[in-house]
Design an enzyme around this catalytic site. Structure first.
Site, PDB file in Angstrom:
ATOM      1  N   HIS A 168      -1.151  28.861  57.856  1.00  0.00           N
ATOM      2  CA  HIS A 168      -0.851  30.292  57.770  1.00  0.00           C
ATOM      3  C   HIS A 168      -0.430  30.838  59.132  1.00  0.00           C
ATOM      4  O   HIS A 168       0.597  31.515  59.253  1.00  0.00           O
ATOM      5  CB  HIS A 168      -2.082  31.033  57.251  1.00  0.00           C
ATOM      6  CG  HIS A 168      -1.939  32.518  57.201  1.00  0.00           C
ATOM      7  ND1 HIS A 168      -1.695  33.208  56.037  1.00  0.00           N
ATOM      8  CD2 HIS A 168      -2.010  33.462  58.184  1.00  0.00           C
ATOM      9  CE1 HIS A 168      -1.610  34.502  56.299  1.00  0.00           C
ATOM     10  NE2 HIS A 168      -1.815  34.680  57.602  1.00  0.00           N
ATOM     11  N   GLU A 169      -1.217  30.547  60.158  1.00  0.00           N
ATOM     12  CA  GLU A 169      -0.925  31.104  61.480  1.00  0.00           C
ATOM     13  C   GLU A 169       0.353  30.522  62.075  1.00  0.00           C
ATOM     14  O   GLU A 169       1.153  31.238  62.676  1.00  0.00           O
ATOM     15  CB  GLU A 169      -2.116  30.890  62.418  1.00  0.00           C
ATOM     16  CG  GLU A 169      -3.385  31.598  61.987  1.00  0.00           C
ATOM     17  CD  GLU A 169      -3.212  33.097  61.772  1.00  0.00           C
ATOM     18  OE1 GLU A 169      -2.295  33.693  62.369  1.00  0.00           O
ATOM     19  OE2 GLU A 169      -3.990  33.678  60.999  1.00  0.00           O
ATOM     20  N   HIS A 172       3.345  32.253  60.665  1.00  0.00           N
ATOM     21  CA  HIS A 172       3.682  33.535  61.290  1.00  0.00           C
ATOM     22  C   HIS A 172       4.676  33.316  62.433  1.00  0.00           C
ATOM     23  O   HIS A 172       5.582  34.129  62.647  1.00  0.00           O
ATOM     24  CB  HIS A 172       2.425  34.209  61.838  1.00  0.00           C
ATOM     25  CG  HIS A 172       1.699  35.054  60.832  1.00  0.00           C
ATOM     26  ND1 HIS A 172       2.326  36.027  60.081  1.00  0.00           N
ATOM     27  CD2 HIS A 172       0.393  35.090  60.470  1.00  0.00           C
ATOM     28  CE1 HIS A 172       1.435  36.624  59.301  1.00  0.00           C
ATOM     29  NE2 HIS A 172       0.259  36.068  59.511  1.00  0.00           N
ATOM     30  N   TYR A 183       5.842  44.064  60.625  1.00  0.00           N
ATOM     31  CA  TYR A 183       4.470  44.002  60.126  1.00  0.00           C
ATOM     32  C   TYR A 183       3.995  45.373  59.681  1.00  0.00           C
ATOM     33  O   TYR A 183       3.064  45.961  60.244  1.00  0.00           O
ATOM     34  CB  TYR A 183       3.555  43.419  61.192  1.00  0.00           C
ATOM     35  CG  TYR A 183       2.323  42.758  60.624  1.00  0.00           C
ATOM     36  CD1 TYR A 183       2.427  41.640  59.808  1.00  0.00           C
ATOM     37  CD2 TYR A 183       1.066  43.259  60.903  1.00  0.00           C
ATOM     38  CE1 TYR A 183       1.296  41.037  59.285  1.00  0.00           C
ATOM     39  CE2 TYR A 183      -0.072  42.658  60.395  1.00  0.00           C
ATOM     40  CZ  TYR A 183       0.055  41.559  59.589  1.00  0.00           C
ATOM     41  OH  TYR A 183      -1.068  40.946  59.064  1.00  0.00           O
ATOM     42  N   GLU A 192       2.804  38.457  55.550  1.00  0.00           N
ATOM     43  CA  GLU A 192       1.534  37.825  55.215  1.00  0.00           C
ATOM     44  C   GLU A 192       1.701  36.806  54.089  1.00  0.00           C
ATOM     45  O   GLU A 192       1.155  35.696  54.134  1.00  0.00           O
ATOM     46  CB  GLU A 192       0.519  38.886  54.796  1.00  0.00           C
ATOM     47  CG  GLU A 192      -0.197  39.543  55.947  1.00  0.00           C
ATOM     48  CD  GLU A 192      -0.986  38.544  56.758  1.00  0.00           C
ATOM     49  OE1 GLU A 192      -1.747  37.754  56.170  1.00  0.00           O
ATOM     50  OE2 GLU A 192      -0.836  38.541  57.984  1.00  0.00           O
ATOM     51  N   ASP A 265      -4.439  49.269  57.151  1.00  0.00           N
ATOM     52  CA  ASP A 265      -4.023  47.868  57.069  1.00  0.00           C
ATOM     53  C   ASP A 265      -2.509  47.749  57.221  1.00  0.00           C
ATOM     54  O   ASP A 265      -1.849  46.984  56.516  1.00  0.00           O
ATOM     55  CB  ASP A 265      -4.496  47.284  55.724  1.00  0.00           C
ATOM     56  CG  ASP A 265      -4.240  45.796  55.595  1.00  0.00           C
ATOM     57  OD1 ASP A 265      -4.235  45.093  56.633  1.00  0.00           O
ATOM     58  OD2 ASP A 265      -4.031  45.332  54.459  1.00  0.00           O
ATOM     59  N   HIS A 270      -2.284  43.211  53.839  1.00  0.00           N
ATOM     60  CA  HIS A 270      -3.136  42.179  53.243  1.00  0.00           C
ATOM     61  C   HIS A 270      -3.475  42.489  51.793  1.00  0.00           C
ATOM     62  O   HIS A 270      -3.661  41.592  50.988  1.00  0.00           O
ATOM     63  CB  HIS A 270      -4.431  42.017  54.046  1.00  0.00           C
ATOM     64  CG  HIS A 270      -4.212  41.472  55.418  1.00  0.00           C
ATOM     65  ND1 HIS A 270      -4.087  42.265  56.520  1.00  0.00           N
ATOM     66  CD2 HIS A 270      -4.088  40.183  55.854  1.00  0.00           C
ATOM     67  CE1 HIS A 270      -3.899  41.518  57.594  1.00  0.00           C
ATOM     68  NE2 HIS A 270      -3.895  40.256  57.216  1.00  0.00           N
TER      69      HIS A 270
END
Length: 451
Positions: A168-169, A172, A183, A192, A265, A270
């Protein structure tokens, strides 16, 4: 203008804040992570966003770049001490070796399956740090490297343990160097979701699973026994990953009927990412086979193609995937329509911010964002007998919100909405000044004002 490079943390702040509210024993650990994150972003200099890069077109095969795993030894100093590099044998440290195996696998996936040399498409080496902080319950990409905490030993296990956290990271970083999705709002939710897509592709690829064999969970194994959670997110059934007294209930929506319009958020990045997540899962299972050979190829082509940019919304991204789907166009279109998104080429989103009214004597702080996306808020009435009033008043008197940097938030980082007796500003975590950081800590870490 493109957003700045993102510091992308795995656990949304709203989840850490929910735990702190629900479990007094865990409150200090959760607050410690939030405080470390705030200090980290405060110390990080702002740098221009890199121009998106693409894989070389020379016809040469993509390469798997070198990587290095460091240990911070419980500190927050980066990158720390080098422990293991490409080709080195296992170190015997579980976190080091999990990070090493994970990054080796992730870089192989992008090279062998998507023909991409590292996150930038040009073979950039990758730096990773484990054992970051004390009881640190997060992981992030800071625009330079991947960083992992060890968890708190009560609720969260090591963040190197589920390989899709690392996937996941790293994804990004791929998004940062391709579409550079902003974002905020729908582009942020897509940012995301894309990370979850390639995180789950990595997990399924390493396990050799077909789409029918996969569990479609993100972060399975991250929570320790005794916590009622199958994972952090469920791509097949958003909103069902956890339901626990400490965590609360998974707040994700599964279709546009459950889309959340909010200033929290980063516009619900998310919360609303469950919608495109489910579209991917539906498309992948309709196409069949494996996620990385089927729907994953389509999503990658859309992300790296000319039709997706920083402001692309759900409808625009859906149209790009349909255009890239070839013989599977009908299956992809149906997946998006099932979640309430009608593919529409060129569709973009205007990212906005919100604020709430306040009284002339009220100082309030609202913190949203982060990988898990929970909300924390607090306030101090300057006319009350709250013990915090003197320091809060002093901070408010010297803070000039007009000269505080705003700008686009970073993926998985926090955003703070400050209301200082009617003066308002929304500040991404990496732009917090020392005074704003201290003010947020005071207002948010204490519950009801003392009388």
């Amino acid at each position: 203008m493109s957003a700045p490079p993102a510091t992308c943390s795995f656990i949304p702040p709203y989840l850490l804040e929910q735990i702190a509210r629900a479990d007094s024993a865990a409150a200090a650990r959760m607050t410690a992570t939030l405080t470390v994150d705030a200090r980290l972003r405060d110390q990080r200099p702002a740098v221009p966003h890199p121009h998106p890069t693409v894989a070389p077109t020379t016809g040469a095969a993509a390469i798997v770049p070198d990587w290095t795993v460091h240990t911070a030894k419980g500190s927050t100093t980066l990158p720390g001490t080098e422990v293991r590099g490409s080709g080195d044998p296992a170190s015997g440290d579980p976190a080091v070796d999990e990070a090493a195996d994970g990054i080796a696998g992730a870089l192989r996936l992008f090279a062998e399956v998507f023909d991409r040399s590292s996150y930038d498409g040009a073979g950039a080496p990758v730096s990773l740090t484990v054992h970051y902080g004390r009881d640190y319950v997060n992981a992030f990409w800071d625009g330079t490297q991947l960083v992992f905490g060890d968890g708190d030993g009560e609720i969260f296990d090591r963040f190197t343990k589920p390989v899709d956290v690392l996937g996941h990271e790293l994804s990004h970083a791929v998004t940062e160097h391709t579409a550079a999705l902003r974002y905020q709002d729908q582009p942020g939710a897509l940012n995301e979701s894309v990370s979850d897509v390639f995180g789950t592709c990595l997990k399924q690829w390493l396990l050799g699973q077909s789409v029918d064999q996969a569990d479609w969970l993100i972060g399975a194994g991250l929570f320790l026994p005794g916590v009622n959670a199958r994972g952090l997110r469920d791509m097949a059934n958003p909103g069902t990953a956890y339901d626990d007294p400490k965590l609360g209930k998974d707040p994700q929506g599964a279709s546009m009927d459950e889309y959340v319009e909010t200033s929290d958020d980063n516009g619900g990045v998310h919360l609303n990412s469950g919608i495109p997540n489910r579209a991917f899962q539906l498309a992948a299972t309709a196409i069949g086979g494996t996620s990385w050979e089927g729907a994953g190829q389509i999503w990658y082509a859309a992300l790296t193609g000319p039709d997706v940019g920083e402001d692309t919304d759900f409808a625009g991204f859906a149209a790009a995937t349909v255009a890239a789907a070839g013989d599977h166009a009908d299956a992809v279109r149906q997946a998006w329509e099932t979640v309430g998104v009608t593919p529409q080429a060129g569709s973009t989103s205007d990212a906005g911010t919100g604020s709430s009214p306040s009284e002339e004597t009220l100082v309030s702080v609202r913190r949203t964002g982060g990988f898990a996306g929970r909300v924390a808020e607090g306030s101090v009435d300057l006319t009350s007998h709250d013990a915090r009033v003197p320091e809060v008043r002093s901070l408010v008197e010297r803070i000039d919100l007009a000269h505080v940097a705003g700008g686009n938030p970073h993926p998985d980082m926090y955003v703070y909405a400050f209301d200082l007796c009617g003066r308002r500003a929304q500040v991404p975590e990496h732009h917090l000044t020392p005074d704003l950081s201290r003010l947020a800590l005071i207002v948010l870490e204490t519950g009801d004002p003392a009388s």
